[in-house]
Design a protein around this motif. Sequence first.
Motif, PDB file in Angstrom:
ATOM      1  N   VAL A  78      71.640  65.799  86.251  1.00  0.00           N
ATOM      2  CA  VAL A  78      70.522  65.593  87.183  1.00  0.00           C
ATOM      3  C   VAL A  78      70.290  64.101  87.414  1.00  0.00           C
ATOM      4  O   VAL A  78      70.212  63.634  88.559  1.00  0.00           O
ATOM      5  N   PHE A  79      70.192  63.329  86.336  1.00  0.00           N
ATOM      6  CA  PHE A  79      69.902  61.903  86.493  1.00  0.00           C
ATOM      7  C   PHE A  79      71.075  61.150  87.107  1.00  0.00           C
ATOM      8  O   PHE A  79      70.880  60.208  87.875  1.00  0.00           O
ATOM      9  N   GLU A  80      72.283  61.572  86.782  1.00  0.00           N
ATOM     10  CA  GLU A  80      73.442  60.937  87.382  1.00  0.00           C
ATOM     11  C   GLU A  80      73.501  61.223  88.892  1.00  0.00           C
ATOM     12  O   GLU A  80      73.818  60.337  89.696  1.00  0.00           O
ATOM     13  N   MET A 132      63.947  72.103  88.276  1.00  0.00           N
ATOM     14  CA  MET A 132      64.955  71.558  87.355  1.00  0.00           C
ATOM     15  C   MET A 132      64.709  70.071  87.098  1.00  0.00           C
ATOM     16  O   MET A 132      64.742  69.621  85.942  1.00  0.00           O
ATOM     17  N   ILE A 133      64.454  69.306  88.153  1.00  0.00           N
ATOM     18  CA  ILE A 133      64.208  67.869  88.005  1.00  0.00           C
ATOM     19  C   ILE A 133      62.945  67.626  87.184  1.00  0.00           C
ATOM     20  O   ILE A 133      62.905  66.748  86.316  1.00  0.00           O
ATOM     21  N   SER A 134      61.896  68.408  87.455  1.00  0.00           N
ATOM     22  CA  SER A 134      60.638  68.233  86.723  1.00  0.00           C
ATOM     23  C   SER A 134      60.826  68.437  85.234  1.00  0.00           C
ATOM     24  O   SER A 134      60.313  67.672  84.410  1.00  0.00           O
ATOM     25  N   ALA A 144      62.639  63.820  79.198  1.00  0.00           N
ATOM     26  CA  ALA A 144      63.082  62.434  79.024  1.00  0.00           C
ATOM     27  C   ALA A 144      61.925  61.455  78.843  1.00  0.00           C
ATOM     28  O   ALA A 144      62.090  60.402  78.222  1.00  0.00           O
ATOM     29  N   LEU A 145      60.759  61.797  79.392  1.00  0.00           N
ATOM     30  CA  LEU A 145      59.654  60.839  79.404  1.00  0.00           C
ATOM     31  C   LEU A 145      59.014  60.679  78.026  1.00  0.00           C
ATOM     32  O   LEU A 145      58.951  61.638  77.246  1.00  0.00           O
ATOM     33  N   PRO A 146      58.525  59.473  77.721  1.00  0.00           N
ATOM     34  CA  PRO A 146      57.825  59.244  76.439  1.00  0.00           C
ATOM     35  C   PRO A 146      56.445  59.894  76.462  1.00  0.00           C
ATOM     36  O   PRO A 146      55.925  60.241  77.525  1.00  0.00           O
ATOM     37  N   ALA A 147      55.861  60.051  75.296  1.00  0.00           N
ATOM     38  CA  ALA A 147      54.559  60.711  75.167  1.00  0.00           C
ATOM     39  C   ALA A 147      53.521  59.733  74.626  1.00  0.00           C
ATOM     40  O   ALA A 147      53.567  59.371  73.449  1.00  0.00           O
ATOM     41  N   THR A 160      54.984  63.823  88.435  1.00  0.00           N
ATOM     42  CA  THR A 160      55.348  64.158  87.058  1.00  0.00           C
ATOM     43  C   THR A 160      55.130  62.967  86.128  1.00  0.00           C
ATOM     44  O   THR A 160      54.597  63.107  85.028  1.00  0.00           O
ATOM     45  N   VAL A 161      55.538  61.778  86.588  1.00  0.00           N
ATOM     46  CA  VAL A 161      55.354  60.577  85.770  1.00  0.00           C
ATOM     47  C   VAL A 161      53.870  60.310  85.550  1.00  0.00           C
ATOM     48  O   VAL A 161      53.437  59.963  84.448  1.00  0.00           O
ATOM     49  N   ILE A 162      53.071  60.469  86.600  1.00  0.00           N
ATOM     50  CA  ILE A 162      51.630  60.245  86.468  1.00  0.00           C
ATOM     51  C   ILE A 162      51.025  61.243  85.488  1.00  0.00           C
ATOM     52  O   ILE A 162      50.254  60.872  84.581  1.00  0.00           O
TER      53      ILE A 162
END
Length: 207
Positions: free
Chosen positions: A20-22, A58-60, A66-69, A119-121
Amino acid sequence: MRPATRRRGDALRKAIFDAVFEQLRTVGYANLTMDNVATAAHTSKTVLYRRWASKDDMISEALREALPAPAEVALTGDVRADLHALLRCVQVAFTSTKGTAFQIVSAEAGCERGMVRQTVIAHVVQPCVDRILELLRQAAERGDVRPDAATELVAGSGPALLVQYSLVHGPVLPDAFISSVVDQIVLPLVAAAPGDARPATVDCLDR
């Protein structure tokens, strides 16, 4: 074409999310398809559709993994150190997805508040703001910052500047920029005014 490789569990999820990221990096959000991700991950489109109804789903999920908490950041009681630690979560959010997902999706979706941005927010920026507000309130109770500075507006100033920087300059947020935000923006906003009844507040913030 290389035949699909049978994998399950964590190994398969990792291969899919890496793909996905690639794909986001190489072809962008608009051209990312379930077919292309399946091919890049050496699996089948059927496997993807068993797990996710759409590429956005899928992306979400790839992003959430992958995101930090911010909730996992241990606060020490040192205002400056804790601000640095929480803002580094935002910094990591823009590099943990190969440094491209946030900008690509925001641009190609044609909207500042695209799916990846949302999603990042939801998973990093707003929890970071909430924890900064928490540490400011605790610091105000100790007399380390002005009580009237422990507001959501002040708490959100640091994360907002990091998001703005990433949109203008790209996903790599320099450590020096984070230090500048803490030392030149947030700490001056919360420091005691001259003549405050608690002169020790300035000393605490300056250490």
